[in-house]
Structures are given as C-alpha cells and as structure tokens.
Write an enzyme that holds these catalytic residues in place. Structure first.
Site, PDB file in Angstrom:
ATOM      1  N   ASP A 198      15.523 -27.210  11.767  1.00 44.20           N
ATOM      2  CA  ASP A 198      16.072 -26.599  12.974  1.00 44.20           C
ATOM      3  C   ASP A 198      15.484 -25.234  13.269  1.00 44.20           C
ATOM      4  OD1 ASP A 198      17.983 -28.356  14.028  1.00 44.20           O
ATOM      5  OD2 ASP A 198      19.395 -27.868  12.437  1.00 44.20           O
TER       6      ASP A 198
HETATM    7  C1  BGC Z   1      20.499 -22.888  10.132  1.00 43.24           C
HETATM    8  C2  BGC Z   1      20.200 -24.342  10.067  1.00 43.24           C
HETATM    9  C3  BGC Z   1      21.153 -25.061  10.969  1.00 43.24           C
HETATM   10  C4  BGC Z   1      21.059 -24.491  12.370  1.00 43.24           C
HETATM   11  C5  BGC Z   1      21.966 -25.178  13.363  1.00 43.24           C
HETATM   12  C6  BGC Z   1      20.477 -22.405  11.548  1.00 43.24           C
HETATM   13  O1  BGC Z   1      20.866 -21.068  11.587  1.00 43.24           O
HETATM   14  O2  BGC Z   1      19.593 -22.171   9.344  1.00 43.24           O
HETATM   15  O3  BGC Z   1      20.297 -24.802   8.749  1.00 43.24           O
HETATM   16  O4  BGC Z   1      20.861 -26.409  10.978  1.00 43.24           O
HETATM   17  O5  BGC Z   1      21.343 -23.134  12.351  1.00 43.24           O
HETATM   18  O6  BGC Z   1      23.261 -24.745  13.324  1.00 43.24           O
HETATM   19  C1  NOJ Z   2      21.209 -28.109   8.808  1.00 45.77           C
HETATM   20  C2  NOJ Z   2      21.327 -29.115   9.884  1.00 45.77           C
HETATM   21  O1  NOJ Z   2      22.606 -29.682   9.884  1.00 45.77           O
HETATM   22  C3  NOJ Z   2      20.301 -30.199   9.736  1.00 45.77           C
HETATM   23  O2  NOJ Z   2      20.369 -31.074  10.828  1.00 45.77           O
HETATM   24  C4  NOJ Z   2      18.932 -29.628   9.583  1.00 45.77           C
HETATM   25  O3  NOJ Z   2      18.033 -30.687   9.384  1.00 45.77           O
HETATM   26  C5  NOJ Z   2      18.866 -28.640   8.462  1.00 45.77           C
HETATM   27  N1  NOJ Z   2      19.855 -27.639   8.663  1.00 45.77           N
HETATM   28  C6  NOJ Z   2      17.497 -28.004   8.325  1.00 45.77           C
HETATM   29  O4  NOJ Z   2      17.251 -27.070   9.305  1.00 45.77           O
END
Ligand code: BGC
Ligand code: NOJ
Length: 810
Positions: free
Chosen positions: A483
């Site tokens: 993400d």
């Molecule tokens: C986090 C991710 C997460 C994303 C969506 C980011 O700040 O590092 O792990 O999936 O937010 O909420």
């Molecule tokens: C948490 C999110 O829930 C997931 O969808 C994503 O793949 C990981 N973070 C990595 O960014």
C-alpha cells in the site's frame, strides 16, 4: 521471558501475569456479535460493524494502557479488586487469564475470596454472556458486593468520539428489575437497543457515568463502588452506562454464581414500542430466559467448544514438533477465523472506525478459512465481487454492514482484481462447487449491471492484461500489495492520504510484483476456463501469462534478484543501482512461488539474495537498505523511519511467500527455518522483546534498522494469518486441496521423520501417514492409497469412498 504458557489440551493460552508487555487480547464471537477482550478485561463489543453498531465505548491510545472494558468490581470490606486486575490494579493474591477458542476465563483471588469470570459469545446469539462465581475460601463468613460496569457507545463509534455537541444530549436508558436498557436514538431511526442484565435481584444500579464514578474520578476509583452504595441513577444525556450492584453473603466454603448478559436486540420497525416511549422488551426478556441459570450457561459454552472442536478436526497434524502442532492445529486456524471475520477493521491497532473490509485482504483471508466453513467463504466471495467495477477494477474496501464499496478510498490498487481470482480458485478447490462461477453478481452493487462470477473473474484478468506499461509489465496504479509504494502520488503536504492523493493511475509506473501475481493467478484463471470448456480462452490466457514471464525476464530482473517496480519516470525501484531500497522481498517471494525463474536459475539466485540481504534472526525484512529520506516519487514507503512498517520492517505477511518459494525449490530445511522465525509459538520465550501475543501473528516486527529490532506491532489482523497457515499446511506439510483430488507433497525439514495428518475433504476423511525415516526434505517416493499404490502425489477421488488411508514414503 514468558508471561504465561500454552495449554494445548484445553486449546488455551494461560497468561499468568496481568502486566503483559502490551494488552494480550482475544476475540469472542464468530458470526455477528463480537467482543474484543484483553487479559485485564479491557475491550469492547459490537454487532456486525465496529464502526456503525458499537455497543460499548473504548478510548484508544489510553492512559493507563487499556483503560476501559467490561468490568466486575468486588468490594470486600475496604478492599476493592477486579478479577482481571484492571481497572483498580489492586494487587492480587493469584491471577490467571485463559484465552481459549471464543472464550476467556479469569481466575483470581484476593484475601481468601476466589473469583472465576468466564465470558463468551454464544453460537447463534447476539450477545456476550459472563458467568461470575465468587467463593469464600476463608473460615469466616464474608459480606461482599459485586458491581458490574459497562459504558455504552452511542452506536456510531466515530460520531461517538467526535460529535459531543449533540451526543451529550441524546443518551437514554430504561431500567426494569435487573435489566438495563440502552436506547439512545431508538426514539428516532434506530430499531435496536442494548441490554445489560443479570440473573439475580439487584441491591441497586447505575446508568449515569458521572453518578457512578463521581466527578473527576476514573474507572480506578468509582465512587459508587468504594462507598458501597449505588445511586440508582438514570442517565439523561451525557454518558449512559450499565452497572448492577449485587450483595453477596458467603458462608465459609460457599460459592455463588451470577450470569450477566450484554446483548444487541433488534425489533421489527412496526413493533418497536410497548407503549409510548417504552421499548418493546419481549425479545430481550426471551433471551434472558435462555441464560437464566448456570446450567444454561454451561450448556451453551459446551456448544461453543463442540463447534470449535468440529471445525478444527478438519485438519490436524502430528509432526513431533510440539510448537508446529499447536500452531497448525489450533492457533493458525483460530487467527484465520478472526481475520476472516474482521478483515482489518477492529483490533487494538485498528480502531474499527477506519478501515472496513479490504478487497485484497478479504480475498486472501479466505485462503486460511475456506476449509472451515466453505459456505461463508462462498458468500464472502459474492459480497466482494459485488463491489467490483465493470472494468474489472475494484473498490479497495467496503463496509461490512452495508456491503457497499467505500468511495472515500475508491479504487486504483492494481493488484486487487487478481486476488478475486485467487480467492475463488481456493474456494472451488476446497468445495468443488463450480456453480459459484455461474452466480449472477452485480458490479458496484448495481443489480442492473449483474453478470456471472466467471465474467467478474474474466474482467479481473483482463484488467491486468490491458493495463500494461512501457515494459509490458502491469501498471501499479495507486499501489499494489504494498500500500505504501505510491509511485503516482507525489504528495507534498502533510496530512494528505498517500492512499488517495494524486491520480489513481499513471501510464508509466509498473509493478513486477503484480507481474508475478498475474503469472500465478492468470494460470489459475486459465485452469478455470478449461474446467468450463473454454479452451480457446484458456490458451489465450496462458499465452498472456507466458508473455508476462518473458517481460519479467527481460525487464523485471536486476541481475541477482527481481526488480520491484519502475517509477513514474521509468526509473528502477528495487535495483542494485538505487541508493536505498535496492532489494524488496515481494517480487522475490511471489515470482518464485508463481514458478518464475525455476527454469533459468533466477529463482535460486533470488532466494540467495533474500538470505544474504534481507534475512535477520527475527524474520525477513521487506526491503534493504532502508530509505533514509522521503522520496516524492515513492510515497509512503519512504515516510516511515527506517526499520518500521513498509520501510524495512519485517512485514510478516510476505515472509511465508519466501518460505513457500523455498518449498518450490525443494528446500524443506530453509522453508521451515523461515517459518519458525516469525511464528509466535517459537518466539514465546522472548515475549519481553516481541511484546505482542505469543499465540497470534502480528503484522510487523521491527527490522534491523529500528531501535527495538524484534519488537512486534499490530497483532491479530494481518494477512500473515492466512498465508502462514497456507504455508504450513499446504506447502511444508504439503496437503493441498485440488480440483481432482487431495495433493500430498510435503517439503519438510529433515528433522521431521514421521508425520500423521487427518484431513476432511470433499465428504471424505483422509488418514495420512508419512514415513520420512530417510530424512529427506522433499519428494514422495511411494504412495499407497487404501492398499493400492498410486503414482504421483495426488490422491484421486473415487466414487463412493469416504475414507482414504494414505501411506507415503519420502
Ligand atoms: C500502512 C499499511 C496499510 C495502509 C492502509 C499504511 O499506513 O503502512 O500497512 O495497509 O496504511 O491503511
Ligand atoms: C496492510 C494492508 O491491510 C494490506 O492490504 C497491505 O497489503 C499491507 N498493509 C502492505 O502494505
């Protein structure tokens, strides 16, 4: 250092000190009503949706930590204590918290009084029930008082925490006997209320928080409890609560028991009222009758145990490694149920008001859950697919209550569509229910735009196929699985969401990770086409997959490992040419597990690079070297301080990809050693470093660059749950459901010499024994099924056979 121990026979983790490094929680409920409960009684309850239908209030980031919960106070003379230690924090003579499958038990004692508090959510009911037993173990009689306490949330948890100008004036309750009814907003558009009741006459009650606590007091020193006198307060606006006051006289050796119930009650819209302003209590009263006695409580708890024992009997192993057995047989599967239910919405790290159900998250959660309750997985696939857009792209999230796509976050995460193929294939391999492909499913929840699920998968596949960049690799959009790799975002203002700022797509930035996914799930799609008799389409899909593999070899290979991406300027990301972020884990794991590079040696090279550059004693880091500065062209990944989260943390979700990749190379020892590094049961001994619960995975463990290397965060709700279970069960132990039968193809460490597995699959039971006295790491030499030798490692279906006895020699 440990703070408890596993009791495998009872399938519990027993916490022996309330002062765990962080709250160690459990989830009660597996269908609609849920409670988060910590080892000190903290947490909250909700019905279906942690944001929209929250029953009890919880303040995040609280001081003292984990302040707020469903509490039971015991007043014994001048001493007031709680069986869960919080909130009074009165030192206990003994304390145990048993987190079990869907229930938690506190067993504590103080000054010769023993308390046993058991809480669970009964199967099929929308309530939490709690049994409190007090026993006088002294030689003198005791006159005790027991006070209950919950603080109601005014349903919408977000509004509850922000809209005080309205909310301080809306709170309403009713009290009848020992039942407290929280009915805020029932007068207008709601047709549901909360019930908090006890099965005994009360000496008093309170429903107004300030009356109960006293001005400027906290949960630690409630005025009513310390004075021993309830005020029979009726909440009117402000903060409605529920508190019962029970007088408990105990002769020496005597015990008394009380059953509390906290329920979500819904009435038909045309039958809301008993009389003007008086709520219809019939369903609440009927429910109270169902939990009026300890015997009823015990029977319901026994039903819950039977439910779990039955579910877990679907897959069990005996490997000779106690920790592996306990994780595979109990905790992996338990956590998979929780992630399936919650997605990433409600934990002690996810507030329940932010994220609903993730599209990609929920598709992956299915992998670890589908063998337990395939029908619910089926419904989930339909729900998820219903939020897909007509062009194959997808809302990134949807709200569990409304099941509608969340337009605040929108779409543009270009890995999302492919996960739908992955989840559907996993479901059909388990259930053989091909009819799901013919289900008519809307696009964007619009029934007028409905098409078959197969058509949804086609559009998923085609979305990637038709969104390729200059190197014929998939365009990344807002981000892919990671993400935080926001290559089209270019955010310069603090507070802008990396997830939604900037264009949802750029024509240049490409992802090698999505390329690996396309190989894996494009092939799955081709198989589904063939099963449907669509051979031309299958051929075309395979050709597109082969083109993708060539594109990866040509422009997605960096020399010693797979490249991660190309940014919006066509510059490499995850290359030895970069200053930081030279190598990323995701394409190494996923390309290899998709079979890319097995034929030309790239796979082995990629794994060697992972070992040399990314592996630590606590797991494999997501990238190295960590980004030291913020990079406008990379986005959130470079926003985290080095060693945390996506910037070089050990992001557990993708560790199993590498372990699975090692099994694809036949490396049982390597695969298992990687599995163990992040597996909670194997790090139990270092709980003071790891800090989160030793029975479940956390999303992230701090990487080598972080100050507290080895410290975990964000426990419970992570794709790590499903992927590690898939890794352990399907790749290491090697039992994989498939279209034509059960594949048994272990890739195990040479220390496991004897393996017994039971698997229920497609209406039959498989009793499997693997003889690895040869100490091999991979390779089935001989397989005997019901007395007959079968070649290969798939146990084929036989008409009418309900038991397969399988003897394997490695
Ligand atoms: C986090 C991710 C997460 C994303 C969506 C980011 O700040 O590092 O792990 O999936 O937010 O909420
Ligand atoms: C948490 C999110 O829930 C997931 O969808 C994503 O793949 C990981 N973070 C990595 O960014």
């Amino acid at each position: 250092m440990k703070f408890g121990y596993f009791d495998d026979a009872r399938k519990e983790y027993v916490i022996t000190s309330p002062k765990t490094p962080l709250p160690w929680i459990n989830y009660l409920g597996c269908e609609s009503f849920f409670r988060l409960i910590s080892n000190t009684g903290g947490g909250y309850a909700f019905y279906k949706d942690a944001k929209l239908l929250r029953l009890t209030r919880y303040r995040y980031n609280n001081v003292p930590s984990d302040d707020g919960g469903h509490y039971y106070y015991i007043k014994d003379g001048d001493t007031v204590w709680n069986p869960g230690w919080q909130p009074t924090q009165t030192a206990l003579d003994s304390y145990e918290c048993h987190h079990g499958l869907g229930y938690s038990i506190f067993k504590s004692s103080k000054n010769g009084v023993a308390a046993e508090v058991t809480t669970f959510v009964p199967i099929g009911k929308n309530c939490e029930v709690t049994s409190v037993t007090l026993t006088n173990n002294t030689a003198a009689s005791k006159d005790l008082q027991l006070f209950s306490y919950v603080e109601f949330c005014l349903w919408n948890a977000m509004d509850d925490m922000t809209n005080f100008q309205r909310n301080f004036s809306t709170g309403e309750v009713e009290v009848k006997g020992s039942a407290i009814y929280h009915k805020t907003e029932y007068r207008e558009r709601r047709n549901h209320y909360a019930l908090f009741a006890v099965n005994a006459p009360v000496a008093g009650f309170d429903t107004d928080r300030d009356s109960f606590l006293g001005a400027y007091n906290g949960y630690r020193n409630p005025e009513v409890v310390f004075s021993g006198a309830s005020k029979n307060s009726m909440a009117s606006g402000w903060a409605p609560i529920g508190s019962h006051n029970l007088k408990v006289s105990l002769a020496p050796g005597e015990s008394k028991n009380f059953i509390f119930i906290l329920a979500y009650i819904e009435n038909p819209r045309d039958d809301k009222w008993e009389s003007r302003g008086v709520i219809n209590k019939k369903p609440a009263e009927a429910l109270m009758q169902e939990f009026a006695t300890k015997a009823q409580f015990d029977a319901s708890l026994a039903e819950l145990s039977a439910y779990w024992n039955n579910l877990l009997s679907t897959f069990t192993v005996k490997t000779g490694d106690e920790k592996l057995d306990r994780m595979v047989n109990i905790w992996h599967q338990y956590q998979c149920m929780v992630t399936f239910n919650m997605s990433r919405s409600a934990s002690y790290y996810e507030s329940g008001i932010g994220r609903g159900m993730g599209f990609r998250d929920s598709c992956q959660d299915l992998f670890g859950f589908v063998h337990l309750i395939p029908d619910r997985a089926r419904q989930r696939i339909i729900d998820i697919a219903s939020t897909q857009f007509e062009d194959g792209s997808a809302y990134h999230q949807y709200q569990p209550l409304t099941k509608k796509g969340n337009s605040d976050i929108g779409s543009g995460f270009n890995d999302d569509p492919l996960w739908l193929i992955a989840g559907t294939a996993a479901y059909i391999k388990e259930s053989h229910d091909f009819s799901i492909l013919d289900e008519i499913v809307p696009f964007d929840n619009d029934e007028s735009k409905a098409q078959t699920l197969m058509e949804h998968l086609r559009r998923s596949f085609n979305y990637t196929r038709t969104h390729l960049g200059p190197h014929k690799l998939p365009l990344i959009g807002r981000a892919d699985w990671n993400d935080c790799l926001n290559l089209n975002c270019f955010s310069e203002e603090p507070g802008e969401s990396f997830q939604t700022f900037g264009p949802s797509e750029g024509p240049v930035a490409e992802s090698v990770f999505i390329a690996g996914m396309f190989v894996k799930y494009g092939r799955e799609y081709a198989v589904l086409c063939r099963k449907k008799g669509l051979n031309d389409e299958a051929d075309a899909a395979e050709a597109a997959v082969n083109d993708m593999i060539q594109a990866i070899y040509k422009d997605g290979w960096d020399g010693e490992w797979f490249l991660r991406a190309y940014d919006a300027f066509g510059e490499k990301v995850g290359s030895h040419e970069c200053e930081d972020g030279q190598i990323f884990i995701e394409p190494q794991g996923f390309c290899v597990l998709a079979g890319v590079g097995l034929e030309n040696g790239y796979a082995q090279k990629a794994m060697d690079s992972v070992e040399a550059k990314l592996e630590t004693k606590y797991g494999v880091m997501i990238l190295q070297p960590a980004y030291k500065d913020y990079h406008l062209n990379l986005g959130e990944v470079s926003s985290y301080p080095p060693g945390y989260k996506e910037n070089a943390g050990i992001f557990c979700h993708n560790n199993p990809w590498v372990s699975i990749a090692e099994t694809c190379l036949g490396h049982g020892n390597r695969a298992f050693s990687l599995y163990k590094k992040i597996c909670p049961a194997y790090v139990e001994e270092i709980s003071e470093i790891h800090r989160t619960e030793p029975y479940v995975y956390s999303q992230m463990v701090a990487g080598r660059d972080a100050k507290n290397h080895g410290e975990a965060k964000n426990s419970w709700l992570t794709g790590t749950a499903a992927w590690t279970f898939v890794n352990a069960s399907q790749h290491i132990i090697g039992v994989r459901p498939d279209y034509d039968g059960l594949v048994i193809d272990p890739c195990i460490p040479d220390t496991i010499t004897d393996l017994t597995i039971t698997r229920k699959f497609s209406g039959a039971v498989y009793n499997i024994h693997v003889d690895n006295s040869a100490k091999s790491q991979y390779g089935v030499k001989k397989m005997i099924v019901n007395g007959k030798e079968v070649s290969g490692c798939t146990v084929p279906f036989e008409e009418g056979v309900t038991e397969y006895n399988v003897e394997i020699t490695m």
